[in-house]
Design a protein around this motif. Sequence first.
Motif, PDB file in Angstrom:
ATOM      1  N   ALA A  90       0.852  -1.183   0.000  1.00 12.31           N
ATOM      2  CA  ALA A  90       0.000   0.000   0.000  1.00 12.31           C
ATOM      3  C   ALA A  90       0.892   1.238   0.000  1.00 12.31           C
ATOM      4  CB  ALA A  90      -0.896  -0.003   1.232  1.00 12.31           C
ATOM      5  N   ARG A  91       0.355   2.339  -0.562  1.00 17.02           N
ATOM      6  CA  ARG A  91       1.139   3.570  -0.663  1.00 17.02           C
ATOM      7  C   ARG A  91       0.328   4.753  -0.168  1.00 17.02           C
ATOM      8  NH1 ARG A  91       3.542   3.066  -6.765  1.00 17.02           N
ATOM      9  NH2 ARG A  91       4.925   1.322  -6.345  1.00 17.02           N
ATOM     10  N   VAL A  92       1.032   5.665   0.470  1.00 16.76           N
ATOM     11  CA  VAL A  92       0.480   6.969   0.832  1.00 16.76           C
ATOM     12  C   VAL A  92       1.301   7.988   0.067  1.00 16.76           C
ATOM     13  CG1 VAL A  92       0.198   8.661   2.680  1.00 16.76           C
ATOM     14  CG2 VAL A  92      -0.344   6.263   3.095  1.00 16.76           C
ATOM     15  N   VAL A  93       0.624   8.852  -0.674  1.00 18.85           N
ATOM     16  CA  VAL A  93       1.307   9.853  -1.500  1.00 18.85           C
ATOM     17  C   VAL A  93       0.970  11.236  -0.956  1.00 18.85           C
ATOM     18  CG1 VAL A  93       1.570  10.768  -3.825  1.00 18.85           C
ATOM     19  CG2 VAL A  93       1.075   8.349  -3.504  1.00 18.85           C
ATOM     20  N   ILE A  94       2.009  12.051  -0.768  1.00 20.85           N
ATOM     21  CA  ILE A  94       1.842  13.441  -0.334  1.00 20.85           C
ATOM     22  C   ILE A  94       2.324  14.316  -1.487  1.00 20.85           C
ATOM     23  CG2 ILE A  94       2.399  15.149   1.431  1.00 20.85           C
ATOM     24  CD1 ILE A  94       0.999  12.634   2.512  1.00 20.85           C
ATOM     25  N   TYR A  95       1.518  15.306  -1.857  1.00 29.83           N
ATOM     26  CA  TYR A  95       1.862  16.203  -2.966  1.00 29.83           C
ATOM     27  C   TYR A  95       2.518  17.467  -2.423  1.00 29.83           C
ATOM     28  CZ  TYR A  95      -1.243  13.011  -5.352  1.00 29.83           C
ATOM     29  OH  TYR A  95      -1.830  11.879  -5.851  1.00 29.83           O
ATOM     30  N   ARG A  96       3.780  17.653  -2.773  1.00 31.34           N
ATOM     31  CA  ARG A  96       4.599  18.720  -2.209  1.00 31.34           C
ATOM     32  C   ARG A  96       4.118  20.124  -2.559  1.00 31.34           C
ATOM     33  NH1 ARG A  96       9.275  21.837  -3.388  1.00 31.34           N
ATOM     34  NH2 ARG A  96       9.452  21.016  -5.480  1.00 31.34           N
ATOM     35  N   ARG A  97       3.934  20.424  -3.816  1.00 30.84           N
ATOM     36  CA  ARG A  97       3.610  21.803  -4.224  1.00 30.84           C
ATOM     37  C   ARG A  97       2.279  22.299  -3.666  1.00 30.84           C
ATOM     38  NH1 ARG A  97       6.396  25.289  -4.641  1.00 30.84           N
ATOM     39  NH2 ARG A  97       5.290  26.355  -6.247  1.00 30.84           N
ATOM     40  N   PRO A  98       1.189  21.524  -3.711  1.00 31.53           N
ATOM     41  CA  PRO A  98      -0.053  22.019  -3.111  1.00 31.53           C
ATOM     42  C   PRO A  98       0.074  22.301  -1.612  1.00 31.53           C
ATOM     43  CG  PRO A  98      -0.543  20.206  -4.577  1.00 31.53           C
ATOM     44  CD  PRO A  98       0.954  20.275  -4.455  1.00 31.53           C
ATOM     45  N   VAL A  99       0.860  21.483  -0.905  1.00 33.56           N
ATOM     46  CA  VAL A  99       1.058  21.721   0.528  1.00 33.56           C
ATOM     47  C   VAL A  99       1.890  22.981   0.738  1.00 33.56           C
ATOM     48  CG1 VAL A  99       2.157  20.817   2.626  1.00 33.56           C
ATOM     49  CG2 VAL A  99       0.790  19.302   1.186  1.00 33.56           C
TER      50      VAL A  99
END
Length: 149
Positions: A100-109
């Motif tokens: 399973a993967r959790v993805v965090i989007y850098r630019r929107p944060v």
Amino acid sequence: MDNPVSSRAAGPGPRRRDRHGRGMRGPIAPPQVPLAMSRADAFADLVQDSVERLERRWPQLAEIDFLVLEVPRLDGPGVPWNDEAVPLGGTVPSRDGRRARVVIYRRPVEIRTKGRDERAALVHEVVVEQVADLLGLTPETVDPRYGED
């Protein structure tokens, strides 16, 4: 004009940037100083800190891959963008032997925060929400301090 200057523009070799014989420029700061760290590396460290904080309470998080991507992508060519807000993170459930993967989007944060402390708090919130979604729990169950300022 006794000393004509020859032009190197017509020469076959590459142009040199070391014009005054002092050597090539070095880095602004040594690698161990935080100034030398890129934004992407600093963001990845924030995500890793958040994951390590949660792993103490939830050891099964060691079985989940945490990824940082610049921006969310469209699902496929020709798929129109919907009117919802840009996501800050997402999950990919395990299947076919993949973890399973959790993805965090850098630019929107980064766009939604002003400083490092605010960014760290938002990253932790997003990680907690995505882990809760993946585990089928509420964010308050995953981290009792969720939502506190």
